[in-house]
Design a protein around this motif. Structure first.
Motif, PDB file in Angstrom:
ATOM      1  N   LYS A  35      97.465  12.316 -29.105  1.00  0.00           N
ATOM      2  CA  LYS A  35      96.017  12.257 -28.895  1.00  0.00           C
ATOM      3  C   LYS A  35      95.291  13.493 -29.409  1.00  0.00           C
ATOM      4  CE  LYS A  35      96.198   9.142 -25.002  1.00  0.00           C
ATOM      5  NZ  LYS A  35      95.751   8.873 -23.641  1.00  0.00           N
ATOM      6  N   LEU A  36      95.951  14.310 -30.208  1.00  0.00           N
ATOM      7  CA  LEU A  36      95.315  15.535 -30.684  1.00  0.00           C
ATOM      8  C   LEU A  36      94.168  15.267 -31.653  1.00  0.00           C
ATOM      9  CD1 LEU A  36      98.233  18.038 -31.122  1.00  0.00           C
ATOM     10  CD2 LEU A  36      96.610  17.810 -29.268  1.00  0.00           C
ATOM     11  N   ARG A  38      92.018  12.961 -31.435  1.00  0.00           N
ATOM     12  CA  ARG A  38      90.852  12.687 -30.596  1.00  0.00           C
ATOM     13  C   ARG A  38      90.275  13.989 -30.029  1.00  0.00           C
ATOM     14  NH1 ARG A  38      90.437   9.107 -25.120  1.00  0.00           N
ATOM     15  NH2 ARG A  38      91.334  10.929 -24.116  1.00  0.00           N
ATOM     16  N   VAL A  39      91.142  14.891 -29.629  1.00  0.00           N
ATOM     17  CA  VAL A  39      90.693  16.181 -29.112  1.00  0.00           C
ATOM     18  C   VAL A  39      89.986  16.961 -30.209  1.00  0.00           C
ATOM     19  CG1 VAL A  39      91.462  18.402 -28.177  1.00  0.00           C
ATOM     20  CG2 VAL A  39      92.454  16.283 -27.304  1.00  0.00           C
ATOM     21  N   ALA A  43      86.093  18.072 -30.320  1.00  0.00           N
ATOM     22  CA  ALA A  43      85.784  19.498 -30.455  1.00  0.00           C
ATOM     23  C   ALA A  43      84.916  19.757 -31.687  1.00  0.00           C
ATOM     24  CB  ALA A  43      87.071  20.309 -30.532  1.00  0.00           C
ATOM     25  N   TRP A  75      89.736  10.505 -20.420  1.00  0.00           N
ATOM     26  CA  TRP A  75      90.303  11.802 -20.757  1.00  0.00           C
ATOM     27  C   TRP A  75      91.091  12.319 -19.562  1.00  0.00           C
ATOM     28  CZ3 TRP A  75      89.436  15.055 -25.103  1.00  0.00           C
ATOM     29  CH2 TRP A  75      88.636  14.482 -26.104  1.00  0.00           C
ATOM     30  N   GLU A  79      93.786  17.302 -21.416  1.00  0.00           N
ATOM     31  CA  GLU A  79      93.128  17.098 -22.711  1.00  0.00           C
ATOM     32  C   GLU A  79      91.762  17.793 -22.734  1.00  0.00           C
ATOM     33  OE1 GLU A  79      94.739  12.724 -24.140  1.00  0.00           O
ATOM     34  OE2 GLU A  79      92.960  12.846 -22.867  1.00  0.00           O
ATOM     35  N   TRP A  80      91.031  17.685 -21.630  1.00  0.00           N
ATOM     36  CA  TRP A  80      89.705  18.308 -21.554  1.00  0.00           C
ATOM     37  C   TRP A  80      89.832  19.830 -21.603  1.00  0.00           C
ATOM     38  CZ3 TRP A  80      85.359  16.284 -22.807  1.00  0.00           C
ATOM     39  CH2 TRP A  80      84.161  16.889 -22.453  1.00  0.00           C
ATOM     40  N   LEU A  82      92.220  21.456 -23.143  1.00  0.00           N
ATOM     41  CA  LEU A  82      92.512  21.762 -24.544  1.00  0.00           C
ATOM     42  C   LEU A  82      91.229  21.766 -25.372  1.00  0.00           C
ATOM     43  CD1 LEU A  82      95.745  19.701 -25.307  1.00  0.00           C
ATOM     44  CD2 LEU A  82      95.542  22.175 -25.111  1.00  0.00           C
ATOM     45  N   LEU A  83      90.394  20.777 -25.158  1.00  0.00           N
ATOM     46  CA  LEU A  83      89.129  20.672 -25.890  1.00  0.00           C
ATOM     47  C   LEU A  83      88.260  21.901 -25.651  1.00  0.00           C
ATOM     48  CD1 LEU A  83      86.942  18.347 -27.183  1.00  0.00           C
ATOM     49  CD2 LEU A  83      86.016  18.882 -24.955  1.00  0.00           C
ATOM     50  N   THR A  84      88.122  22.313 -24.399  1.00  0.00           N
ATOM     51  CA  THR A  84      87.259  23.463 -24.104  1.00  0.00           C
ATOM     52  C   THR A  84      87.814  24.740 -24.724  1.00  0.00           C
ATOM     53  OG1 THR A  84      88.321  23.856 -21.955  1.00  0.00           O
ATOM     54  CG2 THR A  84      86.348  22.460 -21.982  1.00  0.00           C
ATOM     55  N   GLU A 109     100.873  24.079 -25.203  1.00  0.00           N
ATOM     56  CA  GLU A 109      99.423  23.880 -25.242  1.00  0.00           C
ATOM     57  C   GLU A 109      98.738  25.038 -25.962  1.00  0.00           C
ATOM     58  OE1 GLU A 109      98.759  23.402 -21.031  1.00  0.00           O
ATOM     59  OE2 GLU A 109      98.499  21.229 -21.266  1.00  0.00           O
TER      60      GLU A 109
END
Length: 150
Positions: A35-36, A38-39, A43, A75, A79-80, A82-84, A109
């Motif tokens: 799912k990277l 999507r991240v 971002a 999400w 995952e969230w 990672l996004l932040t 991560e």
């Protein structure tokens, strides 16, 4: 919240093109999670937000704003996070173990944050150099290196 939506859209297209090329060329697994993409896509679209009334670096303000938002449906919390962190490190200082939120991530991560933030940094740099069409970007792996063609 993004004053330069067109610029952000160009960066997002370039980042996704780079990511797809790196995934195809680097079978070694620099991007291990499914799912990277999507991240990275999220971002890339959120990296340009500007938080009104917040002084200081925009990338830190964007990270703090997104951390205060509830995790969206579909999400996971990881995952969230990672996004932040990708948004935090898409400009400014590189990630370091002394940065508290980054230090709380697992080793894998942290590697993901470094890789995705690096792709986003590269896409931003390419846009600044005049690259606006993702079709003009190619990635190839050789025995000695990964070659980018722009």
């Amino acid at each position: 919240m993004d004053p330069h939506r067109h610029r952000t859209a160009v960066v997002a297209r370039l980042a996704l093109r780079l990511y797809d090329g790196l995934v195809m060329a680097c079978s070694g697994g620099a991007f291990p999670y499914g799912k990277l993409r999507r991240v990275l896509r999220a971002a890339a679209h959120l990296h340009g937000i500007h938080v009104e009334g917040r002084r200081g670096p925009r990338h830190k303000a964007a990270r703090d704003f997104l951390r205060a938002v509830p995790v969206p449906l579909g999400w996971s919390a990881s995952e969230w996070d990672l996004l932040t962190e990708v948004i935090r490190y898409q400009r400014g200082a590189e990630p370091a173990a002394r940065h508290k939120p980054f230090a709380q991530l697992s080793t894998s991560e942290r590697d993901v944050v470094r890789a995705l933030a690096g792709v986003l940094r590269l896409a931003r740099g390419l846009r600044r150099c005049g690259a606006t069409v993702p079709g003009g970007v190619g990635v190839a792996e050789t025995a000695a290196c990964v070659r980018l063609r722009v």
